[in-house]
Enzyme design. Structure first.
Site, PDB file in Angstrom:
ATOM      1  N   GLU A  57      -6.996   2.537  -2.387  1.00  0.00           N
ATOM      2  CA  GLU A  57      -7.261   1.172  -2.826  1.00  0.00           C
ATOM      3  C   GLU A  57      -8.044   1.236  -4.136  1.00  0.00           C
ATOM      4  O   GLU A  57      -8.892   2.128  -4.312  1.00  0.00           O
ATOM      5  CB  GLU A  57      -8.062   0.416  -1.755  1.00  0.00           C
ATOM      6  CG  GLU A  57      -8.655  -0.907  -2.174  1.00  0.00           C
ATOM      7  CD  GLU A  57      -7.618  -1.912  -2.637  1.00  0.00           C
ATOM      8  OE1 GLU A  57      -7.830  -2.509  -3.701  1.00  0.00           O
ATOM      9  OE2 GLU A  57      -6.600  -2.083  -1.931  1.00  0.00           O
TER      10      GLU A  57
ATOM     11  N   CYS B 123       4.705  -9.716  -1.633  1.00  0.00           N
ATOM     12  CA  CYS B 123       4.359 -11.141  -1.634  1.00  0.00           C
ATOM     13  C   CYS B 123       4.938 -11.841  -2.865  1.00  0.00           C
ATOM     14  O   CYS B 123       4.575 -12.977  -3.152  1.00  0.00           O
ATOM     15  CB  CYS B 123       2.847 -11.327  -1.574  1.00  0.00           C
ATOM     16  SG  CYS B 123       1.946 -10.582  -2.952  1.00  0.00           S
TER      17      CYS B 123
END
Length: 445
Positions: free
Chosen positions: A326, A400
Protein backbone atom coordinates in the site's frame (compact mmCIF):
# COMPACT_ATOMS: atom_id res chain seq x y z
CA UNK A 1 -3.57 60.26 -26.82
CA UNK A 2 -2.91 56.98 -28.59
CA UNK A 3 -5.83 54.61 -28.65
CA UNK A 4 -5.11 50.90 -28.18
CA UNK A 5 -7.38 48.54 -30.03
CA UNK A 6 -8.92 45.88 -27.80
CA UNK A 7 -10.81 43.15 -29.63
CA UNK A 8 -14.10 42.18 -28.11
CA UNK A 9 -14.00 38.87 -26.32
CA UNK A 10 -15.66 36.10 -28.23
CA UNK A 11 -19.15 35.52 -26.99
CA UNK A 12 -19.78 32.06 -25.61
CA UNK A 13 -22.10 29.97 -27.70
CA UNK A 14 -25.32 29.84 -25.71
CA UNK A 15 -26.50 26.39 -24.70
CA UNK A 16 -29.66 25.13 -26.31
CA UNK A 17 -32.44 25.52 -23.81
CA UNK A 18 -34.44 22.52 -24.92
CA UNK A 19 -34.29 19.78 -27.54
CA UNK A 20 -36.06 16.46 -28.00
CA UNK A 21 -34.41 13.12 -28.86
CA UNK A 22 -34.97 9.37 -28.67
CA UNK A 23 -32.58 7.51 -26.37
CA UNK A 24 -30.75 4.53 -27.95
CA UNK A 25 -29.05 2.92 -24.97
CA UNK A 26 -27.34 3.59 -21.63
CA UNK A 27 -23.61 3.93 -20.89
CA UNK A 28 -21.76 2.43 -17.92
CA UNK A 29 -22.40 5.62 -15.91
CA UNK A 30 -26.16 5.13 -16.23
CA UNK A 31 -26.61 7.99 -18.69
CA UNK A 32 -28.89 7.73 -21.69
CA UNK A 33 -27.11 7.85 -25.05
CA UNK A 34 -28.49 9.28 -28.29
CA UNK A 35 -26.27 8.09 -31.15
CA UNK A 36 -28.35 9.63 -33.93
CA UNK A 37 -27.61 13.10 -32.59
CA UNK A 38 -24.43 14.68 -33.92
CA UNK A 39 -22.29 15.06 -31.95
CA UNK A 40 -22.98 12.15 -29.59
CA UNK A 41 -25.42 13.14 -26.85
CA UNK A 42 -25.43 11.85 -23.25
CA UNK A 43 -28.62 12.43 -21.29
CA UNK A 44 -28.79 12.05 -17.52
CA UNK A 45 -32.13 10.46 -16.67
CA UNK A 46 -32.83 9.03 -20.14
CA UNK A 47 -33.56 5.33 -20.81
CA UNK A 48 -33.52 3.28 -24.03
CA UNK A 49 -36.51 3.83 -26.31
CA UNK A 50 -37.72 6.95 -24.52
CA UNK A 51 -38.66 10.17 -26.25
CA UNK A 52 -36.92 12.72 -24.04
CA UNK A 53 -37.14 16.48 -23.90
CA UNK A 54 -33.87 17.62 -22.40
CA UNK A 55 -31.89 20.63 -21.38
CA UNK A 56 -28.36 20.75 -22.79
CA UNK A 57 -25.87 21.43 -20.00
CA UNK A 58 -22.56 21.08 -21.82
CA UNK A 59 -21.34 21.22 -25.42
CA UNK A 60 -17.95 19.74 -26.34
CA UNK A 61 -16.53 19.17 -29.80
CA UNK A 62 -17.12 15.41 -29.69
CA UNK A 63 -20.16 15.14 -27.44
CA UNK A 64 -22.90 17.03 -25.67
CA UNK A 65 -24.42 16.42 -22.28
CA UNK A 66 -27.92 17.13 -21.05
CA UNK A 67 -30.50 16.40 -18.40
CA UNK A 68 -33.92 14.89 -19.08
CA UNK A 69 -36.72 17.31 -18.24
CA UNK A 70 -39.77 15.58 -19.74
CA UNK A 71 -40.36 11.96 -20.76
CA UNK A 72 -42.96 11.48 -23.49
CA UNK A 73 -42.79 7.70 -23.68
CA UNK A 74 -41.45 6.19 -20.43
CA UNK A 75 -39.53 2.90 -20.65
CA UNK A 76 -40.78 -0.18 -18.79
CA UNK A 77 -37.70 -0.02 -16.54
CA UNK A 78 -38.61 3.49 -15.30
CA UNK A 79 -39.95 3.70 -11.75
CA UNK A 80 -40.89 6.45 -9.32
CA UNK A 81 -37.84 7.51 -7.23
CA UNK A 82 -38.32 6.64 -3.57
CA UNK A 83 -36.48 9.71 -2.23
CA UNK A 84 -38.15 13.12 -2.06
CA UNK A 85 -34.77 14.80 -2.58
CA UNK A 86 -33.93 12.84 -5.74
CA UNK A 87 -34.11 15.75 -8.17
CA UNK A 88 -31.95 18.02 -5.97
CA UNK A 89 -29.49 15.80 -4.10
CA UNK A 90 -26.35 14.64 -5.89
CA UNK A 91 -25.99 11.48 -3.79
CA UNK A 92 -28.14 9.16 -5.93
CA UNK A 93 -28.55 9.55 -9.69
CA UNK A 94 -30.41 6.41 -10.87
CA UNK A 95 -33.40 5.98 -8.56
CA UNK A 96 -35.61 6.33 -11.65
CA UNK A 97 -34.63 2.81 -12.78
CA UNK A 98 -35.18 -0.65 -11.35
CA UNK A 99 -31.75 -1.60 -9.88
CA UNK A 100 -31.59 -4.91 -11.77
CA UNK A 101 -32.40 -3.14 -15.03
CA UNK A 102 -29.71 -0.52 -14.44
CA UNK A 103 -27.17 -3.27 -13.76
CA UNK A 104 -28.18 -4.85 -17.06
CA UNK A 105 -27.73 -1.56 -18.93
CA UNK A 106 -24.31 -0.99 -17.37
CA UNK A 107 -23.22 -4.57 -18.01
CA UNK A 108 -24.16 -4.31 -21.68
CA UNK A 109 -22.24 -1.03 -22.05
CA UNK A 110 -19.11 -2.48 -20.44
CA UNK A 111 -19.42 -5.65 -22.52
CA UNK A 112 -19.39 -3.58 -25.69
CA UNK A 113 -16.31 -1.63 -24.58
CA UNK A 114 -14.40 -4.77 -23.62
CA UNK A 115 -15.23 -6.93 -26.61
CA UNK A 116 -14.19 -4.13 -28.94
CA UNK A 117 -11.03 -3.30 -27.01
CA UNK A 118 -9.92 -6.93 -26.60
CA UNK A 119 -11.16 -8.00 -30.04
CA UNK A 120 -13.12 -10.96 -28.68
CA UNK A 121 -16.58 -12.27 -29.45
CA UNK A 122 -18.03 -12.62 -25.96
CA UNK A 123 -17.34 -12.42 -22.24
CA UNK A 124 -18.09 -14.90 -19.46
CA UNK A 125 -20.26 -12.73 -17.22
CA UNK A 126 -20.99 -14.25 -13.82
CA UNK A 127 -23.92 -13.33 -11.61
CA UNK A 128 -23.95 -9.75 -10.34
CA UNK A 129 -22.97 -9.11 -6.74
CA UNK A 130 -25.73 -6.94 -5.29
CA UNK A 131 -27.64 -6.02 -2.15
CA UNK A 132 -30.79 -4.18 -1.22
CA UNK A 133 -30.93 -0.77 -2.88
CA UNK A 134 -31.96 0.87 0.42
CA UNK A 135 -30.54 0.66 3.93
CA UNK A 136 -27.12 -0.48 2.70
CA UNK A 137 -24.67 2.40 3.32
CA UNK A 138 -22.71 2.19 6.58
CA UNK A 139 -20.67 5.34 6.13
CA UNK A 140 -21.49 8.81 4.84
CA UNK A 141 -20.32 12.39 5.02
CA UNK A 142 -22.78 15.19 5.73
CA UNK A 143 -21.99 18.66 4.42
CA UNK A 144 -22.91 21.78 6.39
CA UNK A 145 -23.71 25.32 5.34
CA UNK A 146 -23.98 27.41 8.51
CA UNK A 147 -23.22 30.84 7.04
CA UNK A 148 -26.75 31.88 7.93
CA UNK A 149 -27.41 30.77 11.50
CA UNK A 150 -31.15 31.09 10.89
CA UNK A 151 -30.94 28.75 7.91
CA UNK A 152 -28.38 26.04 8.74
CA UNK A 153 -28.32 23.37 6.05
CA UNK A 154 -27.14 19.82 6.74
CA UNK A 155 -27.13 17.17 4.04
CA UNK A 156 -25.48 16.41 0.71
CA UNK A 157 -24.20 18.46 -2.21
CA UNK A 158 -26.66 19.14 -4.99
CA UNK A 159 -26.43 17.70 -8.48
CA UNK A 160 -23.69 19.50 -10.43
CA UNK A 161 -23.48 22.02 -7.58
CA UNK A 162 -21.71 22.82 -4.32
CA UNK A 163 -25.01 23.89 -2.79
CA UNK A 164 -25.88 21.92 0.35
CA UNK A 165 -29.29 20.24 0.07
CA UNK A 166 -30.89 20.22 3.51
CA UNK A 167 -32.15 16.67 4.15
CA UNK A 168 -34.24 15.32 7.00
CA UNK A 169 -33.95 11.66 6.00
CA UNK A 170 -31.81 9.35 3.86
CA UNK A 171 -33.14 5.92 2.99
CA UNK A 172 -29.91 4.48 1.58
CA UNK A 173 -28.20 4.64 4.99
CA UNK A 174 -28.26 1.65 7.33
CA UNK A 175 -31.06 2.11 9.90
CA UNK A 176 -28.68 3.10 12.72
CA UNK A 177 -27.34 6.03 10.66
CA UNK A 178 -30.65 6.96 9.07
CA UNK A 179 -32.12 7.37 12.57
CA UNK A 180 -29.49 10.04 13.37
CA UNK A 181 -30.25 12.47 10.53
CA UNK A 182 -33.09 14.30 12.30
CA UNK A 183 -31.38 14.39 15.74
CA UNK A 184 -28.19 15.75 14.15
CA UNK A 185 -30.21 18.51 12.49
CA UNK A 186 -31.74 19.38 15.85
CA UNK A 187 -28.34 19.30 17.60
CA UNK A 188 -26.50 21.50 15.10
CA UNK A 189 -29.32 24.02 14.83
CA UNK A 190 -29.26 24.36 18.63
CA UNK A 191 -25.51 25.05 18.91
CA UNK A 192 -24.21 28.49 19.81
CA UNK A 193 -21.63 28.20 17.03
CA UNK A 194 -22.77 25.81 14.25
CA UNK A 195 -20.32 27.51 11.90
CA UNK A 196 -17.52 25.80 13.87
CA UNK A 197 -18.34 22.54 12.06
CA UNK A 198 -16.89 21.81 8.63
CA UNK A 199 -18.57 18.46 7.99
CA UNK A 200 -19.84 15.36 9.79
CA UNK A 201 -18.91 11.72 9.19
CA UNK A 202 -21.30 8.95 10.21
CA UNK A 203 -19.93 5.42 10.53
CA UNK A 204 -21.66 2.25 11.67
CA UNK A 205 -19.56 -0.68 12.89
CA UNK A 206 -20.66 -4.12 14.00
CA UNK A 207 -22.02 -2.84 17.30
CA UNK A 208 -20.92 0.80 17.56
CA UNK A 209 -22.13 3.96 15.82
CA UNK A 210 -19.74 6.90 15.53
CA UNK A 211 -20.53 10.53 14.70
CA UNK A 212 -17.36 12.50 13.92
CA UNK A 213 -17.51 16.30 13.75
CA UNK A 214 -14.71 17.94 11.73
CA UNK A 215 -14.16 21.32 13.37
CA UNK A 216 -13.02 24.53 11.72
CA UNK A 217 -12.51 26.14 15.12
CA UNK A 218 -12.87 24.93 18.75
CA UNK A 219 -16.31 24.53 20.29
CA UNK A 220 -17.49 26.49 23.29
CA UNK A 221 -18.31 24.82 26.61
CA UNK A 222 -22.09 24.78 26.06
CA UNK A 223 -21.74 23.26 22.60
CA UNK A 224 -19.46 20.51 23.93
CA UNK A 225 -22.02 19.70 26.63
CA UNK A 226 -24.78 19.56 24.02
CA UNK A 227 -22.74 17.10 21.96
CA UNK A 228 -22.08 14.93 25.00
CA UNK A 229 -25.83 14.90 25.75
CA UNK A 230 -26.44 13.95 22.10
CA UNK A 231 -24.04 10.98 22.40
CA UNK A 232 -25.86 9.75 25.51
CA UNK A 233 -29.39 10.21 24.18
CA UNK A 234 -28.60 8.64 20.79
CA UNK A 235 -26.47 5.81 22.20
CA UNK A 236 -23.54 6.62 19.91
CA UNK A 237 -19.94 7.74 20.13
CA UNK A 238 -19.09 11.37 19.34
CA UNK A 239 -15.66 12.37 18.11
CA UNK A 240 -14.28 15.86 17.56
CA UNK A 241 -11.54 16.29 14.96
CA UNK A 242 -9.62 19.55 14.89
CA UNK A 243 -8.37 21.25 11.74
CA UNK A 244 -4.89 20.02 12.76
CA UNK A 245 -6.09 16.40 12.69
CA UNK A 246 -6.21 15.87 16.46
CA UNK A 247 -9.15 13.79 17.66
CA UNK A 248 -11.08 13.69 20.92
CA UNK A 249 -13.81 11.31 21.98
CA UNK A 250 -16.53 12.95 24.08
CA UNK A 251 -18.39 9.72 24.71
CA UNK A 252 -18.13 7.46 27.73
CA UNK A 253 -18.42 4.51 25.31
CA UNK A 254 -14.88 4.03 23.95
CA UNK A 255 -15.26 0.61 22.37
CA UNK A 256 -13.31 -0.10 19.17
CA UNK A 257 -15.20 0.42 15.92
CA UNK A 258 -15.01 -2.80 13.91
CA UNK A 259 -16.47 -3.97 10.61
CA UNK A 260 -16.87 -7.63 9.72
CA UNK A 261 -15.05 -8.95 6.62
CA UNK A 262 -15.78 -12.66 7.14
CA UNK A 263 -17.39 -14.91 9.72
CA UNK A 264 -14.05 -14.98 11.62
CA UNK A 265 -12.33 -11.70 10.76
CA UNK A 266 -12.97 -8.00 11.31
CA UNK A 267 -11.20 -4.70 10.70
CA UNK A 268 -10.69 -1.94 13.26
CA UNK A 269 -11.65 1.28 11.46
CA UNK A 270 -11.66 5.04 11.98
CA UNK A 271 -13.81 7.79 10.40
CA UNK A 272 -11.14 8.87 7.90
CA UNK A 273 -10.41 5.31 6.72
CA UNK A 274 -11.40 4.13 3.28
CA UNK A 275 -13.79 1.22 3.73
CA UNK A 276 -16.27 -0.57 1.51
CA UNK A 277 -19.53 1.10 2.53
CA UNK A 278 -21.81 -1.77 1.49
CA UNK A 279 -21.40 -4.57 4.02
CA UNK A 280 -23.33 -7.27 2.14
CA UNK A 281 -21.64 -6.60 -1.19
CA UNK A 282 -18.22 -6.51 0.49
CA UNK A 283 -18.70 -9.95 2.07
CA UNK A 284 -19.79 -11.44 -1.26
CA UNK A 285 -16.92 -9.71 -3.05
CA UNK A 286 -14.31 -11.14 -0.69
CA UNK A 287 -15.72 -14.66 -0.95
CA UNK A 288 -15.80 -14.48 -4.74
CA UNK A 289 -12.22 -13.20 -4.85
CA UNK A 290 -11.06 -16.15 -2.75
CA UNK A 291 -13.01 -18.57 -4.93
CA UNK A 292 -11.72 -17.14 -8.24
CA UNK A 293 -8.12 -17.16 -7.02
CA UNK A 294 -8.53 -20.90 -6.31
CA UNK A 295 -6.31 -20.65 -3.25
CA UNK A 296 -4.40 -23.52 -1.74
CA UNK A 297 -2.09 -23.90 1.27
CA UNK A 298 0.95 -23.61 -1.01
CA UNK A 299 -0.01 -20.34 -2.72
CA UNK A 300 1.85 -17.06 -2.34
CA UNK A 301 -0.36 -14.03 -3.02
CA UNK A 302 0.63 -10.43 -3.74
CA UNK A 303 -2.15 -7.97 -2.80
CA UNK A 304 -1.56 -4.56 -4.42
CA UNK A 305 -3.30 -1.39 -3.17
CA UNK A 306 -4.20 -3.40 -0.06
CA UNK A 307 -5.56 -0.60 2.16
CA UNK A 308 -6.46 -1.81 5.65
CA UNK A 309 -6.37 -5.46 4.60
CA UNK A 310 -9.94 -5.94 3.40
CA UNK A 311 -8.77 -8.68 1.02
CA UNK A 312 -5.33 -9.43 2.48
CA UNK A 313 -6.48 -10.92 5.77
CA UNK A 314 -9.22 -13.26 4.44
CA UNK A 315 -6.88 -14.37 1.64
CA UNK A 316 -4.04 -15.00 4.12
CA UNK A 317 -6.35 -17.34 6.06
CA UNK A 318 -6.59 -19.53 2.92
CA UNK A 319 -3.00 -19.60 1.58
CA UNK A 320 0.68 -19.91 2.53
CA UNK A 321 1.56 -16.22 2.59
CA UNK A 322 0.49 -12.76 1.48
CA UNK A 323 2.66 -9.78 0.54
CA UNK A 324 0.35 -6.76 0.86
CA UNK A 325 1.54 -3.43 -0.56
CA UNK A 326 0.00 0.00 0.00
CA UNK A 327 1.29 3.49 -0.81
CA UNK A 328 0.01 5.20 2.35
CA UNK A 329 2.22 4.45 5.36
CA UNK A 330 -0.53 5.21 7.87
CA UNK A 331 -2.80 2.62 6.28
CA UNK A 332 -0.01 0.03 6.36
CA UNK A 333 0.41 0.61 10.09
CA UNK A 334 -3.32 0.19 10.61
CA UNK A 335 -3.34 -2.95 8.45
CA UNK A 336 -0.52 -4.45 10.55
CA UNK A 337 -2.55 -3.76 13.68
CA UNK A 338 -5.56 -5.48 12.12
CA UNK A 339 -3.43 -8.53 11.31
CA UNK A 340 -2.28 -8.71 14.93
CA UNK A 341 -5.81 -8.28 16.27
CA UNK A 342 -7.02 -11.15 14.08
CA UNK A 343 -4.04 -13.39 14.79
CA UNK A 344 -2.89 -13.43 11.14
CA UNK A 345 0.88 -14.05 11.08
CA UNK A 346 1.44 -14.98 7.42
CA UNK A 347 0.59 -11.58 5.94
CA UNK A 348 3.38 -9.02 5.49
CA UNK A 349 2.22 -5.41 5.00
CA UNK A 350 4.71 -2.98 3.45
CA UNK A 351 4.66 0.59 2.19
CA UNK A 352 5.54 0.95 -1.46
CA UNK A 353 5.03 3.34 -4.35
CA UNK A 354 3.48 1.11 -6.99
CA UNK A 355 4.46 3.52 -9.76
CA UNK A 356 8.15 2.97 -8.93
CA UNK A 357 10.13 0.75 -11.31
CA UNK A 358 10.97 -2.74 -9.94
CA UNK A 359 9.07 -2.06 -6.69
CA UNK A 360 7.63 -5.60 -6.62
CA UNK A 361 11.04 -7.19 -6.98
CA UNK A 362 12.52 -4.89 -4.34
CA UNK A 363 9.81 -5.86 -1.86
CA UNK A 364 10.25 -9.57 -2.42
CA UNK A 365 7.35 -10.60 -4.66
CA UNK A 366 8.01 -14.14 -5.90
CA UNK A 367 7.55 -15.52 -9.37
CA UNK A 368 4.59 -17.81 -9.91
CA UNK A 369 2.51 -16.08 -7.23
CA UNK A 370 -1.13 -15.09 -7.55
CA UNK A 371 -1.92 -11.37 -7.73
CA UNK A 372 -4.85 -9.32 -6.49
CA UNK A 373 -5.25 -5.75 -7.78
CA UNK A 374 -7.66 -3.31 -6.13
CA UNK A 375 -6.54 0.12 -7.37
CA UNK A 376 -8.16 3.53 -7.08
CA UNK A 377 -10.04 5.06 -10.00
CA UNK A 378 -6.73 5.76 -11.78
CA UNK A 379 -6.28 2.02 -12.30
CA UNK A 380 -3.15 -0.15 -12.26
CA UNK A 381 -1.48 0.75 -15.54
CA UNK A 382 1.89 1.67 -13.98
CA UNK A 383 2.35 -1.63 -12.13
CA UNK A 384 0.95 -4.08 -14.71
CA UNK A 385 4.31 -4.65 -16.50
CA UNK A 386 5.83 -5.65 -13.15
CA UNK A 387 2.87 -7.90 -12.39
CA UNK A 388 3.22 -9.64 -15.73
CA UNK A 389 6.95 -10.15 -15.07
CA UNK A 390 6.03 -12.30 -12.06
CA UNK A 391 4.23 -14.75 -14.39
CA UNK A 392 1.28 -15.16 -12.02
CA UNK A 393 -1.15 -18.00 -12.67
CA UNK A 394 -4.07 -15.77 -11.59
CA UNK A 395 -4.55 -12.01 -11.69
CA UNK A 396 -7.71 -10.89 -9.91
CA UNK A 397 -8.60 -7.28 -10.74
CA UNK A 398 -11.17 -5.35 -8.66
CA UNK A 399 -12.09 -2.09 -10.37
CA UNK A 400 -14.11 0.96 -9.39
CA UNK A 401 -13.70 2.62 -12.80
CA UNK A 402 -14.73 0.77 -15.98
CA UNK A 403 -12.81 3.23 -18.19
CA UNK A 404 -9.40 2.54 -16.63
CA UNK A 405 -10.29 -1.14 -16.28
CA UNK A 406 -10.85 -1.46 -20.04
CA UNK A 407 -7.51 0.26 -20.65
CA UNK A 408 -5.72 -2.07 -18.20
CA UNK A 409 -7.45 -5.17 -19.59
CA UNK A 410 -6.08 -4.29 -23.00
CA UNK A 411 -2.62 -3.84 -21.52
CA UNK A 412 -2.80 -7.22 -19.77
CA UNK A 413 -3.80 -8.71 -23.10
CA UNK A 414 -0.55 -7.44 -24.64
CA UNK A 415 1.28 -9.33 -21.89
CA UNK A 416 -0.51 -12.53 -22.94
CA UNK A 417 -3.21 -12.57 -20.28
CA UNK A 418 -6.81 -13.18 -21.24
CA UNK A 419 -9.97 -12.14 -19.43
CA UNK A 420 -11.44 -15.43 -18.25
CA UNK A 421 -14.47 -14.23 -16.28
CA UNK A 422 -16.03 -11.05 -15.00
CA UNK A 423 -18.87 -9.86 -12.79
CA UNK A 424 -20.50 -6.54 -12.00
CA UNK A 425 -20.67 -5.43 -8.36
CA UNK A 426 -23.36 -2.98 -7.30
CA UNK A 427 -21.47 -1.49 -4.35
CA UNK A 428 -23.44 1.79 -4.60
CA UNK A 429 -27.03 1.06 -5.74
CA UNK A 430 -28.95 4.02 -7.21
CA UNK A 431 -25.75 5.74 -8.35
CA UNK A 432 -23.55 6.09 -11.43
CA UNK A 433 -20.79 4.08 -9.75
CA UNK A 434 -19.97 0.70 -11.27
CA UNK A 435 -17.51 -1.79 -9.81
CA UNK A 436 -16.15 -4.90 -11.48
CA UNK A 437 -14.29 -8.06 -10.55
CA UNK A 438 -12.38 -9.86 -13.28
CA UNK A 439 -10.01 -12.83 -13.46
CA UNK A 440 -7.12 -12.85 -15.92
CA UNK A 441 -5.15 -16.02 -16.68
CA UNK A 442 -2.23 -16.71 -19.05
CA UNK A 443 -3.08 -17.26 -22.71
CA UNK A 444 -2.66 -20.87 -23.69
CA UNK A 445 0.45 -21.33 -25.81
Amino acid sequence: MAQIFKPRPKAKTPLLQRTSVVIDDVDYLGQGVCRTHKPLLFVQGGLPGEQVELEVTSQKNNFWQGTAKKISKPADARIQPFCRYFEQCGGCQTQHVQPQDMRGFKRAAIDTLLTRSLDIQSLDWHEDIASSSVGYRRKCRLAIDARNKKDVRIGFRGQHSNKVIDVKECQVLVPELAALIAPINELVNGLDSPQSIGHIVLLRGQSVTLVSFRLIKPLGKNDRLNMLDFATSQNCQVQLESSQGKTERLSDDLRELNICISSELSLSVQPDDFIQVNHQVNLQMIEQAISWLALSDNDHVVDLFCGLGNFSLPVAARCHSVLAIEGVAKMVQRAEQNAQINGIANCRFVTGDLTEADILQKLGAVKGCKVLLDPSREGAQAVIPQVAALSPSHILYVSCNPATFVRDAKLLNTYKYRLEKISLMDMFPNTTHTELMALFVPLKS
